[in-house]
Design a protein around this motif. Sequence first.
Motif, mmCIF file in Angstrom:
data_model
loop_
_atom_site.group_PDB
_atom_site.id
_atom_site.type_symbol
_atom_site.label_atom_id
_atom_site.label_comp_id
_atom_site.label_asym_id
_atom_site.label_seq_id
_atom_site.Cartn_x
_atom_site.Cartn_y
_atom_site.Cartn_z
ATOM 1 N N ARG A 121 20.160 7.443 -6.280
ATOM 2 C CA ARG A 121 20.163 8.950 -5.825
ATOM 3 C C ARG A 121 19.233 9.787 -6.595
ATOM 4 N NH1 ARG A 121 23.512 10.519 -1.916
ATOM 5 N NH2 ARG A 121 25.183 8.954 -2.389
ATOM 6 N N ALA A 122 18.011 10.374 -6.035
ATOM 7 C CA ALA A 122 17.133 11.237 -6.852
ATOM 8 C C ALA A 122 17.938 12.228 -7.868
ATOM 9 C CB ALA A 122 16.166 11.686 -5.797
ATOM 10 N N ALA A 123 18.825 12.937 -7.334
ATOM 11 C CA ALA A 123 19.350 14.036 -7.952
ATOM 12 C C ALA A 123 19.802 13.630 -9.467
ATOM 13 C CB ALA A 123 20.082 14.829 -6.885
ATOM 14 N N ALA A 124 20.973 12.556 -8.976
ATOM 15 C CA ALA A 124 21.470 11.952 -10.136
ATOM 16 C C ALA A 124 20.617 11.317 -11.282
ATOM 17 C CB ALA A 124 22.551 10.812 -9.678
ATOM 18 N N LEU A 125 19.562 10.762 -10.792
ATOM 19 C CA LEU A 125 18.469 10.128 -11.855
ATOM 20 C C LEU A 125 17.740 11.124 -12.462
ATOM 21 C CD1 LEU A 125 17.319 7.563 -12.998
ATOM 22 C CD2 LEU A 125 15.478 7.773 -11.232
ATOM 23 N N ARG A 126 17.336 12.135 -11.869
ATOM 24 C CA ARG A 126 16.632 13.356 -12.400
ATOM 25 C C ARG A 126 17.687 14.253 -13.414
ATOM 26 N NH1 ARG A 126 14.112 14.557 -6.958
ATOM 27 N NH2 ARG A 126 12.273 13.342 -7.026
ATOM 28 N N ALA A 127 18.955 14.394 -13.184
ATOM 29 C CA ALA A 127 19.884 15.101 -13.867
ATOM 30 C C ALA A 127 20.221 14.262 -15.129
ATOM 31 C CB ALA A 127 21.322 15.174 -13.314
ATOM 32 N N ALA A 128 20.005 12.980 -15.108
ATOM 33 C CA ALA A 128 20.426 11.983 -16.254
ATOM 34 C C ALA A 128 18.994 11.899 -17.136
ATOM 35 C CB ALA A 128 20.713 10.591 -15.847
ATOM 36 N N GLY A 129 18.186 12.460 -16.738
ATOM 37 C CA GLY A 129 16.795 12.377 -17.591
ATOM 38 C C GLY A 129 15.761 11.337 -17.242
ATOM 39 N N GLY A 130 16.149 10.822 -16.028
ATOM 40 C CA GLY A 130 15.180 9.603 -15.533
ATOM 41 C C GLY A 130 15.250 8.296 -16.549
ATOM 42 N N PHE A 131 14.384 7.779 -16.892
ATOM 43 C CA PHE A 131 14.097 6.479 -17.722
ATOM 44 C C PHE A 131 13.714 7.040 -19.115
ATOM 45 C CE2 PHE A 131 13.441 5.185 -13.511
ATOM 46 C CZ PHE A 131 14.254 3.905 -13.377
ATOM 47 N N ASP A 132 14.219 6.450 -20.179
ATOM 48 C CA ASP A 132 13.611 6.656 -21.673
ATOM 49 C C ASP A 132 12.439 6.020 -21.910
ATOM 50 O OD1 ASP A 132 13.236 6.567 -24.168
ATOM 51 O OD2 ASP A 132 15.380 6.406 -24.807
ATOM 52 N N PRO A 133 11.481 6.997 -21.979
ATOM 53 C CA PRO A 133 10.069 6.718 -22.072
ATOM 54 C C PRO A 133 9.796 5.672 -23.292
ATOM 55 C CG PRO A 133 10.327 8.824 -22.687
ATOM 56 C CD PRO A 133 11.798 8.572 -22.276
ATOM 57 N N ALA A 134 10.876 5.431 -24.162
ATOM 58 C CA ALA A 134 10.561 4.463 -25.346
ATOM 59 C C ALA A 134 11.032 3.227 -25.023
ATOM 60 C CB ALA A 134 11.110 5.188 -26.669
ATOM 61 N N THR A 135 11.390 3.006 -23.855
ATOM 62 C CA THR A 135 12.004 1.787 -23.482
ATOM 63 C C THR A 135 11.127 0.944 -22.337
ATOM 64 O OG1 THR A 135 13.358 2.514 -21.720
ATOM 65 C CG2 THR A 135 14.230 2.127 -23.798
ATOM 66 N N GLY A 136 11.135 -0.208 -22.142
ATOM 67 C CA GLY A 136 10.282 -0.882 -21.240
ATOM 68 C C GLY A 136 9.403 -1.660 -21.513
ATOM 69 N N THR A 137 8.839 -2.660 -20.483
ATOM 70 C CA THR A 137 7.540 -3.379 -20.645
ATOM 71 C C THR A 137 6.270 -2.505 -21.048
ATOM 72 O OG1 THR A 137 8.419 -4.994 -18.848
ATOM 73 C CG2 THR A 137 5.865 -4.829 -19.545
ATOM 74 N N GLY A 138 5.336 -2.807 -21.938
ATOM 75 C CA GLY A 138 4.471 -2.071 -22.429
ATOM 76 C C GLY A 138 4.688 -0.893 -23.459
ATOM 77 N N THR A 139 5.920 -1.195 -24.058
ATOM 78 C CA THR A 139 6.214 -0.608 -25.280
ATOM 79 C C THR A 139 6.619 -1.351 -26.265
ATOM 80 O OG1 THR A 139 8.484 -0.265 -24.923
ATOM 81 C CG2 THR A 139 7.042 1.427 -23.670
ATOM 82 N N PRO A 140 6.616 -1.135 -27.610
ATOM 83 C CA PRO A 140 7.164 -1.883 -28.534
ATOM 84 C C PRO A 140 8.846 -2.413 -28.422
ATOM 85 C CG PRO A 140 5.953 -0.162 -29.851
ATOM 86 C CD PRO A 140 6.145 0.181 -28.277
ATOM 87 N N ALA A 141 9.332 -1.704 -27.502
ATOM 88 C CA ALA A 141 10.975 -1.912 -27.386
ATOM 89 C C ALA A 141 10.924 -3.335 -26.565
ATOM 90 C CB ALA A 141 11.629 -1.002 -26.406
ATOM 91 N N ARG A 142 9.830 -3.480 -25.460
ATOM 92 C CA ARG A 142 9.619 -4.764 -24.724
ATOM 93 C C ARG A 142 10.392 -4.678 -23.456
ATOM 94 N NH1 ARG A 142 7.248 -9.053 -27.678
ATOM 95 N NH2 ARG A 142 7.167 -9.888 -25.741
ATOM 96 N N GLY A 143 11.614 -3.698 -23.299
ATOM 97 C CA GLY A 143 12.396 -3.912 -22.113
ATOM 98 C C GLY A 143 13.591 -2.783 -22.142
ATOM 99 N N GLY A 144 14.556 -2.951 -21.193
ATOM 100 C CA GLY A 144 15.810 -2.141 -21.417
ATOM 101 C C GLY A 144 15.737 -1.059 -20.749
ATOM 102 N N ASP A 145 14.570 -0.620 -19.876
ATOM 103 C CA ASP A 145 14.662 0.740 -19.122
ATOM 104 C C ASP A 145 15.471 0.741 -18.030
ATOM 105 O OD1 ASP A 145 12.409 -1.426 -18.420
ATOM 106 O OD2 ASP A 145 12.080 0.036 -16.730
ATOM 107 N N ASP A 146 15.675 -0.464 -17.441
ATOM 108 C CA ASP A 146 16.543 -0.282 -16.046
ATOM 109 C C ASP A 146 18.088 -0.248 -16.631
ATOM 110 O OD1 ASP A 146 16.243 -2.922 -17.187
ATOM 111 O OD2 ASP A 146 16.145 -3.900 -15.574
ATOM 112 N N LEU A 147 18.338 -1.163 -17.633
ATOM 113 C CA LEU A 147 19.621 -1.124 -18.184
ATOM 114 C C LEU A 147 19.910 0.361 -18.689
ATOM 115 C CD1 LEU A 147 19.573 -4.496 -20.296
ATOM 116 C CD2 LEU A 147 19.865 -4.228 -17.951
ATOM 117 N N TYR A 148 19.159 1.102 -19.274
ATOM 118 C CA TYR A 148 19.546 2.288 -19.987
ATOM 119 C C TYR A 148 19.753 3.106 -18.630
ATOM 120 C CZ TYR A 148 18.559 6.935 -21.567
ATOM 121 O OH TYR A 148 18.728 8.386 -21.935
ATOM 122 N N ALA A 149 19.103 3.212 -17.723
ATOM 123 C CA ALA A 149 19.157 3.937 -16.391
ATOM 124 C C ALA A 149 20.573 3.641 -15.733
ATOM 125 C CB ALA A 149 18.066 3.880 -15.320
#
Length: 457
Positions: free
Chosen positions: A288-316
């Motif tokens: 739900r767009a409002a819920a995701l935005r209120a939670a701050g969205g995805f952490d930009p320091a996670t996910g493919t393409g960063t040194p964290a390598r993943g975890g963006d979906d799990l964090y959300a």
Amino acid sequence: MSTQQPNPPDSAGRAGTLTPLRVAQLDLAGPDGEVLSFGPALPPAASIEGGDVYALVRLRGRPVGTVVCRVPPGKCAADAVATEARALLARTGVPAEHAPGPAPASADATPASAPRTSVVVATRERADQLARALDSLLAQDHPDFEVVVVDNAPATDATRDLIAGSYADRGVRYVHEPVPGLAVAHNRGVAAADGEVVAFTDDDVVADPNWLTALTRPFATDPGLGCTTGLILPARLGTPAQILLESHGGFAKGFAPKTYDPHHPPADEPLFPFTAGSFGSGANMAFRAAALRAAGGFDPATGTGTPARGGDDLYAFVRVLTAGHRLRYCPDALVWHHHRETWRDLENQAYGYGAGLTAYLTALLVRRPALLPALLRKLPRGLAHARAITAHRDSAGAAVPGAHGAQDHPWPRRLSRLERRGMLAGPVGYVRARRKARGVRPPWEPAGRTPSEGRQP
């Protein structure tokens, strides 16, 4: 389920010469009913006439299980797979939600009930795969949706040219995100989206025609629902790497619908909500767009393409749950995922799975320190769980691909070590990524405003 055995890994821990499987789908009229249709999972694959087959079993179109079998020479493939499918359903039964016939009256199953949805696809330099994904998205039966392609830190104009030349006039929107990282790209897509619900999939999937309707319809009937996830099955199982990935669990989470409610934690998941990998995967999720935005969205320091390598979906997933929203797994919402083909790809994925897991946990503690006591209480069980899911498993007696969640499939020692090494590196990777992402905030938050991470739900 009838299965074939893998060849043992070689001295380097590789998968040897696993026999390729043809991926098919079979539709039955009932648990012991006639065959309604049978064929390759995705066109334009050749017809299936024999050999080893991995098949999705449907009951009048609804996914209910998978079987692996060998079609003997001269035997009709549809009959051989149907025999295995009927045997599977006789052993396991059929969940009420998947029984043939109309949906219960309490569940409005008409496509019109699905809310306005924006589908976000983040991509980088994979125009050919993206075109295949977009064609499947534009064929969805959902009544009201848009498609937003986020071109993440592109090196060429290939994606822009593809959209402009073949898809812009079909309603696909192009968005450019110069900062590398899947989470940043997803946040850019959320900012551009105009739907009540924002769905996400990857550029290497093919979506079933009913995917988007099945994934988003629950939002219309449950105001407290913040997130849904769906079923992900392999599009091809032609290489040892693809077979081993699916054997390790792939991305599928089974065929029974399940709702996760933070106010009523599941009794059979003592680590809830920190085992977010059991909820679903980023290639098939909606918020739900409002819920995701209120939670701050995805952490930009996670996910493919960063040194964290993943975890963006799990964090959300965990952020939305800890904000008090429910999450629902919807096996009717199906996408076919093209697993990477090479052993090197599989090594990178194993390492990335481990790194992403501990990176996302680190992100949670950094952004929500109030979760630390709960995490510490569950730490001993969590460590045991981590050891179990990354353990080396010999191939003898194991099914390939393995049963969903069975933890009895083969997993070479080298991949086990890489996954555990990734777990050790995940927190450091997150810290490095967070330093790089300093100052990067969700695009929907105006400059100067306190970031969402500091607010409590």
